[in-house]
Write a protein that holds these residues in place. Structure first.
Motif, PDB file in Angstrom:
ATOM      1  N   VAL A 421     -33.614 -51.946   3.411  1.00  0.00           N
ATOM      2  CA  VAL A 421     -34.389 -53.063   3.958  1.00  0.00           C
ATOM      3  C   VAL A 421     -34.796 -53.977   2.818  1.00  0.00           C
ATOM      4  CG1 VAL A 421     -36.527 -53.743   5.113  1.00  0.00           C
ATOM      5  CG2 VAL A 421     -35.247 -51.738   5.915  1.00  0.00           C
ATOM      6  N   LYS A 422     -34.480 -55.235   2.958  1.00  0.00           N
ATOM      7  CA  LYS A 422     -34.844 -56.207   1.929  1.00  0.00           C
ATOM      8  C   LYS A 422     -36.280 -56.669   2.159  1.00  0.00           C
ATOM      9  CE  LYS A 422     -33.375 -60.571  -0.183  1.00  0.00           C
ATOM     10  NZ  LYS A 422     -32.429 -61.719  -0.100  1.00  0.00           N
ATOM     11  N   GLY A 423     -37.066 -56.636   1.118  1.00  0.00           N
ATOM     12  CA  GLY A 423     -38.441 -57.108   1.223  1.00  0.00           C
ATOM     13  C   GLY A 423     -38.508 -58.627   1.222  1.00  0.00           C
ATOM     14  N   THR A 424     -39.708 -59.143   1.090  1.00  0.00           N
ATOM     15  CA  THR A 424     -39.900 -60.590   0.966  1.00  0.00           C
ATOM     16  C   THR A 424     -40.045 -60.924  -0.521  1.00  0.00           C
ATOM     17  OG1 THR A 424     -42.324 -60.647   0.990  1.00  0.00           O
ATOM     18  CG2 THR A 424     -41.212 -60.405   3.117  1.00  0.00           C
ATOM     19  N   LEU A 425     -40.296 -62.176  -0.803  1.00  0.00           N
ATOM     20  CA  LEU A 425     -40.536 -62.544  -2.195  1.00  0.00           C
ATOM     21  C   LEU A 425     -41.819 -61.903  -2.718  1.00  0.00           C
ATOM     22  CD1 LEU A 425     -39.596 -66.352  -2.129  1.00  0.00           C
ATOM     23  CD2 LEU A 425     -38.217 -64.449  -2.985  1.00  0.00           C
ATOM     24  N   LEU A 426     -42.776 -61.688  -1.822  1.00  0.00           N
ATOM     25  CA  LEU A 426     -44.074 -61.135  -2.223  1.00  0.00           C
ATOM     26  C   LEU A 426     -44.134 -59.619  -2.045  1.00  0.00           C
ATOM     27  CD1 LEU A 426     -46.877 -61.972  -3.273  1.00  0.00           C
ATOM     28  CD2 LEU A 426     -47.610 -62.209  -0.906  1.00  0.00           C
ATOM     29  N   LEU A 427     -43.639 -59.122  -0.915  1.00  0.00           N
ATOM     30  CA  LEU A 427     -43.692 -57.702  -0.609  1.00  0.00           C
ATOM     31  C   LEU A 427     -42.343 -57.044  -0.911  1.00  0.00           C
ATOM     32  CD1 LEU A 427     -45.582 -57.627   2.819  1.00  0.00           C
ATOM     33  CD2 LEU A 427     -46.509 -57.234   0.528  1.00  0.00           C
ATOM     34  N   LYS A 428     -42.392 -55.796  -1.351  1.00  0.00           N
ATOM     35  CA  LYS A 428     -41.175 -55.043  -1.649  1.00  0.00           C
ATOM     36  C   LYS A 428     -41.098 -53.845  -0.699  1.00  0.00           C
ATOM     37  CE  LYS A 428     -40.883 -57.911  -5.031  1.00  0.00           C
ATOM     38  NZ  LYS A 428     -40.048 -59.114  -4.858  1.00  0.00           N
ATOM     39  N   SER A 429     -39.877 -53.475  -0.349  1.00  0.00           N
ATOM     40  CA  SER A 429     -39.687 -52.324   0.533  1.00  0.00           C
ATOM     41  C   SER A 429     -39.692 -51.012  -0.231  1.00  0.00           C
ATOM     42  CB  SER A 429     -38.371 -52.458   1.295  1.00  0.00           C
ATOM     43  OG  SER A 429     -37.270 -52.356   0.398  1.00  0.00           O
ATOM     44  N   GLY A 430     -39.381 -51.066  -1.518  1.00  0.00           N
ATOM     45  CA  GLY A 430     -39.284 -49.858  -2.318  1.00  0.00           C
ATOM     46  C   GLY A 430     -37.934 -49.179  -2.214  1.00  0.00           C
ATOM     47  N   ASP A 431     -37.012 -49.770  -1.445  1.00  0.00           N
ATOM     48  CA  ASP A 431     -35.713 -49.135  -1.256  1.00  0.00           C
ATOM     49  C   ASP A 431     -34.881 -49.059  -2.535  1.00  0.00           C
ATOM     50  OD1 ASP A 431     -36.251 -48.618   1.332  1.00  0.00           O
ATOM     51  OD2 ASP A 431     -34.750 -49.962   2.202  1.00  0.00           O
ATOM     52  N   ALA A 432     -35.103 -49.983  -3.439  1.00  0.00           N
ATOM     53  CA  ALA A 432     -34.352 -49.957  -4.698  1.00  0.00           C
ATOM     54  C   ALA A 432     -34.606 -48.651  -5.444  1.00  0.00           C
ATOM     55  CB  ALA A 432     -34.732 -51.158  -5.568  1.00  0.00           C
ATOM     56  N   TYR A 433     -35.864 -48.202  -5.449  1.00  0.00           N
ATOM     57  CA  TYR A 433     -36.195 -46.941  -6.114  1.00  0.00           C
ATOM     58  C   TYR A 433     -35.643 -45.747  -5.345  1.00  0.00           C
ATOM     59  CZ  TYR A 433     -39.395 -49.436  -9.209  1.00  0.00           C
ATOM     60  OH  TYR A 433     -39.924 -50.274 -10.147  1.00  0.00           O
ATOM     61  N   LEU A 434     -35.657 -45.832  -4.017  1.00  0.00           N
ATOM     62  CA  LEU A 434     -35.122 -44.744  -3.213  1.00  0.00           C
ATOM     63  C   LEU A 434     -33.617 -44.583  -3.439  1.00  0.00           C
ATOM     64  CD1 LEU A 434     -36.991 -45.225   0.203  1.00  0.00           C
ATOM     65  CD2 LEU A 434     -37.472 -43.561  -1.592  1.00  0.00           C
ATOM     66  N   GLN A 435     -32.941 -45.697  -3.684  1.00  0.00           N
ATOM     67  CA  GLN A 435     -31.508 -45.644  -3.943  1.00  0.00           C
ATOM     68  C   GLN A 435     -31.199 -45.052  -5.315  1.00  0.00           C
ATOM     69  OE1 GLN A 435     -30.885 -49.919  -2.910  1.00  0.00           O
ATOM     70  NE2 GLN A 435     -29.160 -49.181  -1.696  1.00  0.00           N
ATOM     71  N   GLN A 436     -32.077 -45.326  -6.277  1.00  0.00           N
ATOM     72  CA  GLN A 436     -31.798 -44.952  -7.661  1.00  0.00           C
ATOM     73  C   GLN A 436     -32.256 -43.539  -8.021  1.00  0.00           C
ATOM     74  OE1 GLN A 436     -33.732 -47.984  -9.955  1.00  0.00           O
ATOM     75  NE2 GLN A 436     -32.530 -49.654  -9.075  1.00  0.00           N
ATOM     76  N   GLU A 437     -33.362 -43.070  -7.436  1.00  0.00           N
ATOM     77  CA  GLU A 437     -33.985 -41.836  -7.909  1.00  0.00           C
ATOM     78  C   GLU A 437     -33.997 -40.752  -6.841  1.00  0.00           C
ATOM     79  OE1 GLU A 437     -37.742 -42.444  -9.813  1.00  0.00           O
ATOM     80  OE2 GLU A 437     -37.180 -44.415 -10.601  1.00  0.00           O
ATOM     81  N   GLU A 438     -33.399 -39.631  -7.155  1.00  0.00           N
ATOM     82  CA  GLU A 438     -33.333 -38.497  -6.241  1.00  0.00           C
ATOM     83  C   GLU A 438     -34.723 -37.961  -5.935  1.00  0.00           C
ATOM     84  OE1 GLU A 438     -32.405 -35.548  -3.768  1.00  0.00           O
ATOM     85  OE2 GLU A 438     -31.009 -37.099  -4.490  1.00  0.00           O
ATOM     86  N   SER A 439     -35.602 -37.951  -6.943  1.00  0.00           N
ATOM     87  CA  SER A 439     -36.964 -37.437  -6.728  1.00  0.00           C
ATOM     88  C   SER A 439     -37.709 -38.260  -5.683  1.00  0.00           C
ATOM     89  CB  SER A 439     -37.739 -37.432  -8.047  1.00  0.00           C
ATOM     90  OG  SER A 439     -37.860 -38.748  -8.576  1.00  0.00           O
ATOM     91  N   MET A 440     -37.502 -39.584  -5.690  1.00  0.00           N
ATOM     92  CA  MET A 440     -38.148 -40.443  -4.703  1.00  0.00           C
ATOM     93  C   MET A 440     -37.598 -40.185  -3.307  1.00  0.00           C
ATOM     94  SD  MET A 440     -40.543 -42.196  -5.991  1.00  0.00           S
ATOM     95  CE  MET A 440     -41.170 -42.524  -7.636  1.00  0.00           C
TER      96      MET A 440
END
Length: 464
Positions: A421-440
């Motif tokens: 899910v793409k966030g807005t310019l102000l809000l982030k979804s956090g999906d970038a970290y979920l994609q990159q880090e197994e612990s997340m």
């Protein structure tokens, strides 16, 4: 015709509605992300065990471990706490201004203090490298914004103590523990300012003040509890370029000085600093006001800021203080010290009577108007907010997150692959970290299982 007081009140209300309230409105779209899932998934376990795990395995911020392990990750409670932080920040900025004016013995009406606190609030918003990490992500808020709250209260204490005013030392001792234990970036500031107070008292009285010595000891012990914790040692081992003491001192002085100068000379904020100087200068009554030696206060302020730069570089070996949550806290602390120094210098100039400034508010008003116009058209954070509203991105973001939640709630699959899910310019979804880090991803899976009573094995975030 409006009275002076009513004019201040009207301008304060207009500025609050235009420049602060929209960011509060956006809170209704904020959701848990990344580190929040780790904390939320562990809150059902033994509370003490969770705190101990964070302290001994992740980092030494023992106060933050205590705060973030409290089960507040229900969506309603989560957003409620984010709303409360805006109110607390406004109240503390007001208290800071009232405290500074009282210490300098400047006759400052309440409505003027509210007006200035709103302006400082606007500058914090405008100058933040990441508003998402400052206001909309609870895990970051507890470490950085809460620490800023503690810092404001601690700064008021040090100023009161320096001026010979009475303080509640027991509450200050608790505050020192909160500040040091919540964020290691403030350890240098806390210990340095307490040491300055102790040395100054000894220099004047020729004896140590017992409770000031006790506060210094409290600060040293609480600092050591963070620095030498097993979690901090483990965390620093992840940064192979950290641990260079001499290099950190050099970075703190040279690169820290460069950062401060560049920030001070940024054209937009020069207008704001000019307004503050002219405004405070107009309010000073030279027969009553007090001041500190300007160079002395500048050196103390820079040493405090340099201590933050030292800790950042020593811990990580990196020095990029213009981005993310570290950039947020550095910019806010610097703003407070700049405001304090401008106030001090305005009093100094007025008392010395060697100024060419006209004793009227008209120049200050003109500078303020120019600053607000520039802010509207040139500031990235306000431009991002306008763009998000104009393109209906907040509602689109909320809709996508709700659809994802619906999938997770009703699925019977054990292995899920979800579209990012793409966030807005102000809000982030956090999906970038979920994609990159197994612990997340593991934390996210545990959180969903706990929330919906599922037994999902894994959740992947990737484009199908």
């Amino acid at each position: 015709m409006l009275s002076k007081k009513n004019l201040y009140v009207l301008i304060t209300i207009i500025f609050s509605i235009l420049f602060i309230l929209p960011f509060i409105y956006v809170l209704r779209f904020a959701t848990l992300a990344t580190d929040d899932f780790c904390r939320a998934s562990s809150t059902s376990e033994n509370y003490v065990s969770v705190v101990k795990y964070w302290y001994f395995n992740l980092n030494g911020r023992f106060i933050n471990a205590i705060i973030t392990s409290i089960p507040v990750y229900d969506s309603f409670v989560y957003q409620f706490l984010l709303y409360v932080q805006f109110l607390v920040l406004g109240i503390l900025l007001y208290a800071l201004i009232k405290g500074i004016m009282r210490i300098y013995e400047i006759d400052f009406k309440n409505y003027r203090s509210v007006f200035l606190s709103v302006l400082l609030f606007i500058i914090i918003i405008a100058n933040a490298p990441s508003l998402y990490e400052l206001f909309y992500w609870y895990s970051s808020v507890t470490v950085y914004l809460y620490s800023f709250f503690f810092f404001i209260l601690f700064l008021l204490f040090t100023m009161k103590e320096y001026s010979g005013l009475k303080s509640n030392y027991f509450l200050i001792a608790i505050l020192i523990i909160l500040l040091n234990g919540n964020n290691e970036l403030f350890i240098g500031i806390t210990n340095f300012l307490l040491l300055v107070l102790l040395i100054r008292h000894y220099t004047i009285k020729r004896k140590l003040k017992t409770f000031l010595l006790f506060l210094n000891l409290i600060s040293w012990v609480s600092s050591a509890a963070v620095i030498f914790s097993p979690g901090s040692v483990t965390r620093q081992q992840q940064f192979h370029y950290g641990g260079d003491f001499i290099g950190s001192v050099r970075v703190a002085i040279l690169y820290g000085g460069k950062f401060v100068l560049e920030s001070l000379l940024e054209p937009t904020y020069l207008l704001f600093y000019g307004f503050i100087f002219l405004f405070i200068y107009r309010m000073v009554r030279s027969d009553k006001a007090k001041y500190l030696k300007p160079l002395y206060l500048i050196l103390i302020s820079f040493t405090c800021l340099a201590s933050m730069f030292f800790i950042i570089y020593y811990a990580t070996g990196l020095f990029d203080v213009r981005i993310g949550r570290i950039g947020n806290i550095v910019s806010m602390v610097m703003l407070i010290f700049v405001f304090l120094n401008i106030t001090n210098f305005a009093v100094y100039i007025k008392i010395k009577k060697n100024s060419i400034f006209v004793d009227t508010l008209y120049p200050a008003i003109a500078v303020l108007l120019i600053f607000m116009i520039v802010l509207i058209f040139r500031n990235k954070n306000y431009a991002d907010l306008q763009s998000d509203f104009a393109n209906n991105r907040f509602e689109q973001f909320q809709d996508k997150m709700q659809k994802r939640e619906s999938i997770l709630k009703y699925t019977s699959d054990k292995y899920l692959v979800l579209k990012p899910v793409k966030g807005t310019l102000l809000l982030k979804s956090g999906d970038a970290y979920l994609q990159q880090e197994e612990s997340m991803r593991s934390c996210y899976t545990s959180y969903i299982n706990k929330k919906y009573n599922k037994t999902i094995k894994s959740i992947e975030i990737k484009n199908h």
